[in-house]
Scaffold this motif. Sequence first.
Motif, mmCIF file in Angstrom:
data_model
loop_
_atom_site.group_PDB
_atom_site.id
_atom_site.type_symbol
_atom_site.label_atom_id
_atom_site.label_comp_id
_atom_site.label_asym_id
_atom_site.label_seq_id
_atom_site.Cartn_x
_atom_site.Cartn_y
_atom_site.Cartn_z
ATOM 1 N N ILE A 1 -31.208 -20.851 -55.493
ATOM 2 C CA ILE A 1 -29.919 -20.747 -56.193
ATOM 3 C C ILE A 1 -29.655 -22.060 -56.744
ATOM 4 O O ILE A 1 -29.151 -22.010 -57.827
ATOM 5 C CB ILE A 1 -28.944 -20.469 -55.086
ATOM 6 C CG1 ILE A 1 -29.257 -19.093 -54.276
ATOM 7 C CG2 ILE A 1 -27.581 -20.170 -55.596
ATOM 8 C CD1 ILE A 1 -28.251 -18.687 -53.059
ATOM 9 N N LEU A 2 -30.063 -23.248 -55.876
ATOM 10 C CA LEU A 2 -29.455 -24.229 -56.467
ATOM 11 C C LEU A 2 -30.247 -24.522 -57.778
ATOM 12 O O LEU A 2 -29.640 -25.069 -58.612
ATOM 13 C CB LEU A 2 -30.111 -25.222 -55.409
ATOM 14 C CG LEU A 2 -29.805 -26.810 -55.823
ATOM 15 C CD1 LEU A 2 -28.115 -26.927 -55.540
ATOM 16 C CD2 LEU A 2 -30.081 -28.019 -54.770
ATOM 17 N N SER A 3 -31.436 -24.419 -57.942
ATOM 18 C CA SER A 3 -32.182 -24.769 -59.191
ATOM 19 C C SER A 3 -31.564 -24.083 -60.507
ATOM 20 O O SER A 3 -31.413 -24.364 -61.317
ATOM 21 C CB SER A 3 -33.664 -24.434 -59.195
ATOM 22 O OG SER A 3 -33.865 -23.219 -58.802
ATOM 23 N N GLY A 4 -31.275 -22.602 -60.014
ATOM 24 C CA GLY A 4 -30.762 -21.858 -61.092
ATOM 25 C C GLY A 4 -29.145 -22.446 -61.425
ATOM 26 O O GLY A 4 -28.895 -22.372 -62.743
ATOM 27 N N SER A 5 -28.575 -22.858 -60.452
ATOM 28 C CA SER A 5 -27.209 -23.191 -60.836
ATOM 29 C C SER A 5 -27.123 -24.617 -61.389
ATOM 30 O O SER A 5 -26.433 -24.821 -62.456
ATOM 31 C CB SER A 5 -26.342 -23.422 -59.370
ATOM 32 O OG SER A 5 -26.390 -22.314 -58.839
ATOM 33 N N VAL A 6 -28.175 -25.717 -61.026
ATOM 34 C CA VAL A 6 -28.089 -26.831 -61.674
ATOM 35 C C VAL A 6 -28.524 -26.737 -63.197
ATOM 36 O O VAL A 6 -27.984 -27.536 -63.875
ATOM 37 C CB VAL A 6 -29.143 -27.685 -60.948
ATOM 38 C CG1 VAL A 6 -29.606 -29.056 -61.611
ATOM 39 C CG2 VAL A 6 -28.423 -28.167 -59.342
ATOM 40 N N ALA A 7 -29.410 -25.777 -63.367
ATOM 41 C CA ALA A 7 -29.716 -25.520 -64.645
ATOM 42 C C ALA A 7 -28.702 -25.218 -65.697
ATOM 43 O O ALA A 7 -28.615 -25.982 -66.778
ATOM 44 C CB ALA A 7 -30.824 -24.475 -64.952
ATOM 45 N N VAL A 8 -27.818 -24.375 -65.060
ATOM 46 C CA VAL A 8 -26.579 -23.942 -65.956
ATOM 47 C C VAL A 8 -25.603 -25.126 -66.227
ATOM 48 O O VAL A 8 -25.095 -25.698 -67.250
ATOM 49 C CB VAL A 8 -25.847 -22.972 -65.257
ATOM 50 C CG1 VAL A 8 -24.560 -22.327 -66.186
ATOM 51 C CG2 VAL A 8 -26.751 -21.753 -65.266
ATOM 52 N N PHE A 9 -25.345 -25.928 -65.104
ATOM 53 C CA PHE A 9 -24.208 -26.970 -65.145
ATOM 54 C C PHE A 9 -24.908 -28.133 -65.778
ATOM 55 O O PHE A 9 -24.228 -28.805 -66.537
ATOM 56 C CB PHE A 9 -23.964 -27.314 -63.615
ATOM 57 C CG PHE A 9 -22.945 -26.478 -63.016
ATOM 58 C CD1 PHE A 9 -21.791 -26.298 -63.439
ATOM 59 C CD2 PHE A 9 -23.289 -25.891 -61.685
ATOM 60 C CE1 PHE A 9 -20.819 -25.745 -62.872
ATOM 61 C CE2 PHE A 9 -22.541 -25.294 -60.972
ATOM 62 C CZ PHE A 9 -21.339 -24.816 -61.642
ATOM 63 N N ALA A 10 -26.346 -28.398 -65.761
ATOM 64 C CA ALA A 10 -26.702 -29.472 -66.508
ATOM 65 C C ALA A 10 -26.787 -29.170 -67.996
ATOM 66 O O ALA A 10 -26.477 -30.165 -68.936
ATOM 67 C CB ALA A 10 -28.061 -29.649 -66.183
ATOM 68 N N SER A 11 -26.953 -27.939 -68.345
ATOM 69 C CA SER A 11 -26.730 -27.501 -69.766
ATOM 70 C C SER A 11 -25.508 -27.665 -70.327
ATOM 71 O O SER A 11 -25.088 -28.307 -71.480
ATOM 72 C CB SER A 11 -27.243 -26.361 -70.315
ATOM 73 O OG SER A 11 -26.647 -25.345 -69.534
#
Lengths: 370, 370
Positions: free
Chosen positions: B293-303
Amino acid sequence: MWAASPAFRRRLFLLRSLSPSPCAALPGNAACSSPSPSTSIRVNAMSASGPVYEADAEAVVRRITPPLDRARHKGQAGKIAVIGGCREYTGAPYFAAISALKVGADLSHVFCTRDAATVIKSYSPELIVHPILEESYSVSDGERESVSSRILTEVAKWMERFDCIVVGPGLGRDSFLLDCVSNIMRHARQANIPTVVDGDGLFLITNNLSLVEGNLLAILTPNVYEYKRLVQKVLNCEVNEENASEQLTALCQKIGGITIMRKGKADIISDGKTVTQVSTFGSPRRCGGQGDILSGSVAVFASWARHFLLTNEYPTEKSVNPMMLGCIAGSLLLRKAASHAFEKNKRSTVTTDIIEFLGKSLEDICPAGH
Amino acid sequence: MWAASPAFRRRLFLLRSLSPSPCAALPGNAACSSPSPSTSIRVNAMSASGPVYEADAEAVVRRITPPLDRARHKGQAGKIAVIGGCREYTGAPYFAAISALKVGADLSHVFCTRDAATVIKSYSPELIVHPILEESYSVSDGERESVSSRILTEVAKWMERFDCIVVGPGLGRDSFLLDCVSNIMRHARQANIPTVVDGDGLFLITNNLSLVEGNLLAILTPNVYEYKRLVQKVLNCEVNEENASEQLTALCQKIGGITIMRKGKADIISDGKTVTQVSTFGSPRRCGGQGDILSGSVAVFASWARHFLLTNEYPTEKSVNPMMLGCIAGSLLLRKAASHAFEKNKRSTVTTDIIEFLGKSLEDICPAGH
């Protein structure tokens, strides 16, 4: 680590659940101090040949369930594996594995055939499913030895990570597959991994008792038919309801002190030294799959109990058999969850409905806090 | 385009989250102005070797989350791809990809093996699943080069559409597959695509640091075990809890200024220049899958953070590292969602339950309006 909590250690009322003194004399035993009619009937029914005492199962659950510690890491609350799932059966291993997670394990694996794996994976992304077992139809005679060896190697590299394995849900009866599973059971035993045997796993060990003989970390959970076959095979006689607890105790002793939970109206549990029962009323529905919930739950509780006793400092508790505690706790939890599910769904209750209530049932007994 | 909104630009309170001054001095920092006992403990625990300041993570989330503008088109809120999913693992890439959508990305892709694709597709019709990776067992030695080249060509034609990729959830450790994924990572780097590396992706880069060395758009999200291996490999020493932030900073510098979020009781985040943490309490459950969940969420927020900073006119914000902001926001959101899920499901909380609360958690921090 969690067992070192002084507050937790002070609650030393666990052992009465296995005490040979009458339960009415035990303080705080709700099941006995205000017995329901059905409980009385059950206890009386067993008393013809000496009473079987009701376990204080709620106290056991509270005692062995680890506190939720913020500092813990993934895996520390339990890693369970189910060995089962073939071309024919996929529901049973799913029920056992997902129940383990819902009781509170951190990781739940399934080792099954390729055909079963795709389906079991699709039931839930929560499970880790290994498509490595093979049935006779997919292996030529010449390949058998190498395939069998490869399967054992693949399972073995995971084995030491597991706190408990469940052998049997949806395993089927293919001879090659059962041979491979026999190897896995021998390996688990060498690695000191507690092993719950249910369903077709009981068919396997009834025909090859050496797989569990003398394994103090083995638990069998037979239903009425599986128990009958076991008694016939091991004790060479028929099931004797008049002396049910004596017969169960003798059966456990004959197989070298393993733990057996004889499922029924009351679940009677023995390790050949002591015998107890859980008779809390669950549900009158007998839909298939409840045994799988039980095996997955017992696996988690047995591993928690083992961890608790291994790290507990009180010498009196060292003599308690964690496999017995696992059975008591698993039996109670299934019965509570089945009761909630039946209350909601009545005749249409199915196994998935019961799994939905595992969390609430555990929370009612042993609140997780915040 | 959204970042050009004057109303939005006026809310320039983002940077304090990365400021080296004590957070108690920061105006409007709720986490510090009325600290909970657990927050205080965490900050104190780090202070032996200099304090790690708590990020004002809510402010970060509010700052970088794009407003929902009716004039925008599909894809403008983010297109994410997860590289992972093999014969053994299918849950992890699903969790990462669906989380990206639930946080607010418009499109979420998964690149996985054929075996995994059918299962991942069956979890959800929301994902676009590409069955193009191959494991060693399905490729003969003679075919390897051509298959590897074909895989890269197929991924490459999609690559420039993505705002961020996540490498690793459920990737497995097959050598041929990891070689192909190495090529994909090199291609993503050439195309300036931010890359979050987790799970087996961390196994890959720990053994081949050049894949991320000096890539300012790379984020590693190691758990306790993965971090230990990384420290041993890169710094040639053991993890030092007394100087946790210094060691993390040194690790980031040694790998050329990449961003690392060290997951734990508090998530400590550094890019080698600055270090911050998020310690909002989430849940004591440690069920497998939360890292996905974290890796998917970080990907969105980082972009989102990258887009925000690239289009922002204030020079002070140009120096902020969007990868850091992505980690801060992702960490907070997972913790909030896990807290809600635990409140509802207690010990039986599983990863799917947490994903269900991503939307509410984001809405609580940053209402979408109408």
